[in-house]
Write a protein that holds these residues in place. Structure first.
Motif, PDB file in Angstrom:
ATOM      1  N   LEU A   1     110.825 -17.554  18.264  1.00 34.03           N
ATOM      2  CA  LEU A   1     111.490 -18.702  17.641  1.00 34.03           C
ATOM      3  C   LEU A   1     110.828 -20.014  18.057  1.00 34.03           C
ATOM      4  CD1 LEU A   1     115.227 -17.600  17.880  1.00 34.03           C
ATOM      5  CD2 LEU A   1     113.792 -17.706  15.828  1.00 34.03           C
ATOM      6  N   ALA A   2     110.358 -20.095  19.285  1.00 30.80           N
ATOM      7  CA  ALA A   2     109.668 -21.304  19.743  1.00 30.80           C
ATOM      8  C   ALA A   2     108.368 -21.514  18.979  1.00 30.80           C
ATOM      9  CB  ALA A   2     109.393 -21.221  21.242  1.00 30.80           C
ATOM     10  N   VAL A   3     107.643 -20.440  18.702  1.00 33.61           N
ATOM     11  CA  VAL A   3     106.408 -20.547  17.919  1.00 33.61           C
ATOM     12  C   VAL A   3     106.742 -21.068  16.522  1.00 33.61           C
ATOM     13  CG1 VAL A   3     104.567 -19.205  16.811  1.00 33.61           C
ATOM     14  CG2 VAL A   3     105.104 -18.828  19.221  1.00 33.61           C
ATOM     15  N   GLU A   4     107.821 -20.590  15.945  1.00 35.93           N
ATOM     16  CA  GLU A   4     108.207 -21.023  14.600  1.00 35.93           C
ATOM     17  C   GLU A   4     108.699 -22.471  14.571  1.00 35.93           C
ATOM     18  OE1 GLU A   4     107.683 -19.546  11.647  1.00 35.93           O
ATOM     19  OE2 GLU A   4     106.573 -18.112  12.864  1.00 35.93           O
TER      20      GLU A   4
ATOM     21  N   TRP B   1     101.738 -26.704  13.355  1.00 35.05           N
ATOM     22  CA  TRP B   1     100.383 -26.224  13.628  1.00 35.05           C
ATOM     23  C   TRP B   1      99.380 -27.101  12.907  1.00 35.05           C
ATOM     24  CZ3 TRP B   1     100.528 -23.302  17.607  1.00 35.05           C
ATOM     25  CH2 TRP B   1     101.726 -22.649  17.892  1.00 35.05           C
ATOM     26  N   PRO B   2      98.464 -27.736  13.671  1.00 36.54           N
ATOM     27  CA  PRO B   2      97.553 -28.736  13.101  1.00 36.54           C
ATOM     28  C   PRO B   2      96.460 -28.169  12.193  1.00 36.54           C
ATOM     29  CG  PRO B   2      97.006 -28.326  15.387  1.00 36.54           C
ATOM     30  CD  PRO B   2      98.271 -27.561  15.099  1.00 36.54           C
ATOM     31  N   ARG B   3      96.088 -26.920  12.395  1.00 35.71           N
ATOM     32  CA  ARG B   3      95.000 -26.365  11.573  1.00 35.71           C
ATOM     33  C   ARG B   3      95.191 -24.866  11.395  1.00 35.71           C
ATOM     34  NH1 ARG B   3      93.485 -27.293  16.605  1.00 35.71           N
ATOM     35  NH2 ARG B   3      92.310 -25.752  17.758  1.00 35.71           N
ATOM     36  N   ALA B   4      94.535 -24.361  10.395  1.00 36.53           N
ATOM     37  CA  ALA B   4      94.622 -22.927  10.112  1.00 36.53           C
ATOM     38  C   ALA B   4      94.081 -22.123  11.296  1.00 36.53           C
ATOM     39  CB  ALA B   4      93.828 -22.611   8.852  1.00 36.53           C
ATOM     40  N   GLY B   5      94.740 -21.063  11.608  1.00 35.76           N
ATOM     41  CA  GLY B   5      94.287 -20.186  12.684  1.00 35.76           C
ATOM     42  C   GLY B   5      94.887 -20.494  14.037  1.00 35.76           C
ATOM     43  N   ALA B   6      95.402 -21.707  14.228  1.00 38.63           N
ATOM     44  CA  ALA B   6      95.957 -22.076  15.536  1.00 38.63           C
ATOM     45  C   ALA B   6      97.185 -21.234  15.856  1.00 38.63           C
ATOM     46  CB  ALA B   6      96.296 -23.561  15.573  1.00 38.63           C
ATOM     47  N   LYS B   7      98.052 -21.055  14.879  1.00 40.17           N
ATOM     48  CA  LYS B   7      99.273 -20.280  15.105  1.00 40.17           C
ATOM     49  C   LYS B   7      98.936 -18.831  15.427  1.00 40.17           C
ATOM     50  CE  LYS B   7     103.639 -19.145  12.836  1.00 40.17           C
ATOM     51  NZ  LYS B   7     104.429 -19.350  11.608  1.00 40.17           N
ATOM     52  N   GLU B   8      98.003 -18.247  14.683  1.00 38.61           N
ATOM     53  CA  GLU B   8      97.618 -16.861  14.927  1.00 38.61           C
ATOM     54  C   GLU B   8      97.019 -16.686  16.313  1.00 38.61           C
ATOM     55  OE1 GLU B   8      97.163 -18.468  12.061  1.00 38.61           O
ATOM     56  OE2 GLU B   8      98.509 -17.257  10.824  1.00 38.61           O
ATOM     57  N   ARG B   9      96.252 -17.670  16.769  1.00 34.39           N
ATOM     58  CA  ARG B   9      95.666 -17.602  18.109  1.00 34.39           C
ATOM     59  C   ARG B   9      96.764 -17.631  19.173  1.00 34.39           C
ATOM     60  NH1 ARG B   9      92.427 -21.556  17.741  1.00 34.39           N
ATOM     61  NH2 ARG B   9      93.635 -23.100  18.874  1.00 34.39           N
ATOM     62  N   VAL B  10      97.760 -18.484  18.992  1.00 33.82           N
ATOM     63  CA  VAL B  10      98.879 -18.568  19.932  1.00 33.82           C
ATOM     64  C   VAL B  10      99.653 -17.252  19.938  1.00 33.82           C
ATOM     65  CG1 VAL B  10     101.121 -19.679  20.311  1.00 33.82           C
ATOM     66  CG2 VAL B  10      99.091 -21.056  19.909  1.00 33.82           C
TER      67      VAL B  10
END
Length: 89
Positions: free
Chosen positions: A26-29, A33-42
């Protein structure tokens, strides 16, 4: 005041019914996210999950009343987005 670990059950959940992993999802959501791929990396680095597994867990979490009680704004936003996506199909 609760101390760390107090109120946890054998599965690592809290008295509210959410595990540390559920709260982290839930914290990730909640984050932007400033750029593509940042969320997936996290997702991979912090949670140790593949993005596919992450989204499976997130989808199940959206139906959990404990998640709604913990973070109603995020859960309701994601539920509305899921409903729009389903309606578009």
């Amino acid at each position: 005041m609760r101390t760390e670990g107090e109120g946890q059950d054998a599965a690592g959940g809290t008295a509210e019914g959410l595990s540390a992993r559920d709260r982290a999802i839930l914290a990730v959501e909640r984050a932007s996210w400033p750029r593509a791929g940042a969320k997936e990396r996290v997702i991979r680095e912090r949670l140790g999950l593949s993005p596919t597994r992450y989204y499976q867990l997130l989808n199940a979490l959206l139906d959990d009343p404990a998640a709604l009680a913990h973070d109603p704004v995020t859960v309701n936003r994601l539920r509305a987005r899921r409903a729009r996506q389903r309606a578009d199909r």
